[in-house]
Write an enzyme that holds these catalytic residues in place. Structure first.
Site, PDB file in Angstrom:
ATOM      1  CE  LYS A  11      -3.660  -2.347   2.468  1.00  0.00           C
ATOM      2  NZ  LYS A  11      -4.739  -2.412   3.592  1.00  0.00           N
ATOM      3  CE1 TYR A  51      -9.220  -3.608   0.740  1.00  0.00           C
ATOM      4  CE2 TYR A  51      -8.490  -1.383  -0.305  1.00  0.00           C
ATOM      5  CZ  TYR A  51      -8.143  -2.851   0.229  1.00  0.00           C
ATOM      6  OH  TYR A  51      -7.215  -2.996   0.628  1.00  0.00           O
ATOM      7  CG  ASN A 114      -3.413  -2.767   7.141  1.00  0.00           C
ATOM      8  OD1 ASN A 114      -3.332  -2.353   5.857  1.00  0.00           O
ATOM      9  ND2 ASN A 114      -4.526  -3.359   7.391  1.00  0.00           N
ATOM     10  CG  HIS A 117      -5.096  -6.518  -0.481  1.00  0.00           C
ATOM     11  ND1 HIS A 117      -6.273  -6.703  -0.018  1.00  0.00           N
ATOM     12  CD2 HIS A 117      -5.014  -7.387  -1.524  1.00  0.00           C
ATOM     13  CE1 HIS A 117      -7.012  -7.451  -0.622  1.00  0.00           C
ATOM     14  NE2 HIS A 117      -6.189  -8.036  -1.612  1.00  0.00           N
ATOM     15  CD  GLU A 128      -8.351  -9.294  -4.115  1.00  0.00           C
ATOM     16  OE1 GLU A 128      -9.285  -9.059  -3.122  1.00  0.00           O
ATOM     17  OE2 GLU A 128      -7.203  -9.793  -3.709  1.00  0.00           O
TER      18      GLU A 128
HETATM   19  P1  DAT Z   1      -7.638  -7.240   5.469  1.00  0.00           P
HETATM   20  O1  DAT Z   1      -6.793  -5.983   4.800  1.00  0.00           O
HETATM   21  O2  DAT Z   1      -6.800  -7.643   6.723  1.00  0.00           O
HETATM   22  O3  DAT Z   1      -7.922  -8.470   4.492  1.00  0.00           O
HETATM   23  P2  DAT Z   1     -10.304  -6.136   5.528  1.00  0.00           P
HETATM   24  O4  DAT Z   1     -10.361  -6.917   4.078  1.00  0.00           O
HETATM   25  O5  DAT Z   1     -11.281  -6.434   6.617  1.00  0.00           O
HETATM   26  O6  DAT Z   1      -8.994  -6.442   6.069  1.00  0.00           O
HETATM   27  O7  DAT Z   1     -10.337  -4.674   5.229  1.00  0.00           O
HETATM   28  C1  DAT Z   1      -9.653  -4.029   4.256  1.00  0.00           C
HETATM   29  C2  DAT Z   1      -8.963  -2.962   4.763  1.00  0.00           C
HETATM   30  O8  DAT Z   1      -9.660  -1.831   5.226  1.00  0.00           O
HETATM   31  C3  DAT Z   1      -8.040  -3.350   5.898  1.00  0.00           C
HETATM   32  O9  DAT Z   1      -6.702  -3.613   5.597  1.00  0.00           O
HETATM   33  C4  DAT Z   1      -8.075  -1.819   6.492  1.00  0.00           C
HETATM   34  C5  DAT Z   1      -9.413  -1.263   6.264  1.00  0.00           C
HETATM   35  N1  DAT Z   1      -9.892  -1.389   7.460  1.00  0.00           N
HETATM   36  C6  DAT Z   1     -10.477  -2.546   7.771  1.00  0.00           C
HETATM   37  N2  DAT Z   1     -11.385  -3.004   9.145  1.00  0.00           N
HETATM   38  C7  DAT Z   1     -11.091  -1.285   9.269  1.00  0.00           C
HETATM   39  C8  DAT Z   1     -11.796  -0.773  10.483  1.00  0.00           C
HETATM   40  N3  DAT Z   1     -12.319  -1.182  11.325  1.00  0.00           N
HETATM   41  N4  DAT Z   1     -11.509   0.835  10.672  1.00  0.00           N
HETATM   42  C9  DAT Z   1     -10.643   1.316   9.636  1.00  0.00           C
HETATM   43  N5  DAT Z   1     -10.195   0.777   8.522  1.00  0.00           N
HETATM   44  C10 DAT Z   1     -10.604  -0.621   8.394  1.00  0.00           C
HETATM   45 MG    MG Z   2      -9.551  -8.442   2.982  1.00  0.00          MG
END
Ligand code: DAT
Ligand code: MG
Length: 151
Positions: A11, A51, A114, A117, A128
């Site tokens: 990212k 997303y 974070n 991805h 994807e």
């Molecule tokens: P991951 O990236 O671990 O697969 P995800 O698919 O649930 O997690 O979410 C995609 C991204 O969205 C994640 O890397 C960071 C953001 N995100 C997820 N949950 C969040 C939250 N509660 N608050 C803020 N950003 C969040």
């Molecule tokens: Mg995810």
């Protein structure tokens, strides 16, 4: 037989913080095979499509702003079990909960920054990769390491 592939993004924070080499290195050293890679600034519509499962979440607009805020490095990695294994190498979504030794556990402090991805299922890996590698062309090659990784 089809080989499993995972779609990985470094990212914008990972690129800006100079962590591209470090993050790629984790997947390389593990023994997965790099089949595609590009440095690229993601447009809003692609980020929204990528997303789309999160579009009703309150953080969605911030997530789209973040992922489009600077160049990312996107990749396709191949190998048996690569999707689940890459998720383990990456660590929990919230870096403060991610285990030491994982990318997020070692290199990040906040969910909204974070760093990386990884696809959450082989089907999403396919989806994807098809979405981001628009021309459909991954590099076809075999690594000389393969016989030393896979018996
Ligand atoms: P991951 O990236 O671990 O697969 P995800 O698919 O649930 O997690 O979410 C995609 C991204 O969205 C994640 O890397 C960071 C953001 N995100 C997820 N949950 C969040 C939250 N509660 N608050 C803020 N950003 C969040
Ligand atoms: Mg995810």
């Amino acid at each position: 037989l089809e080989v499993e592939q995972s779609y990985i993004i470094i990212k914008p924070d990972g690129v800006q913080r100079g962590l591209v080499g470090e993050i790629i290195s984790r997947f390389e050293k593990k023994g997965f095979l790099l089949k595609g890679l590009k440095l690229f600034q993601c447009p809003k519509d692609l980020a929204q499509e990528h997303y789309k499962d999160l579009k009703d979440r309150p953080f969605f607009p911030k997530l789209i702003d973040y992922i489009t805020s600077g160049p990312v490095v996107y990749m396709a990695w191949e190998g048996d079990g690569v999707v689940a294994s890459a998720r383990k190498l990456i660590g929990a979504t919230n870096p403060l909960q991610a285990e030491p030794g994982t990318i997020r556990g070692d290199l990040a402090v906040q969910t909204g920054r974070n760093g990386v991805h990884g696809s959450d299922s082989p089907d999403n890996g396919k989806r994807e990769i098809a979405l981001w590698f628009k021309d459909g062309k991954l590099c076809q090659w075999e690594s000389v390491q393969t016989p030393w990784l896979i018996e």
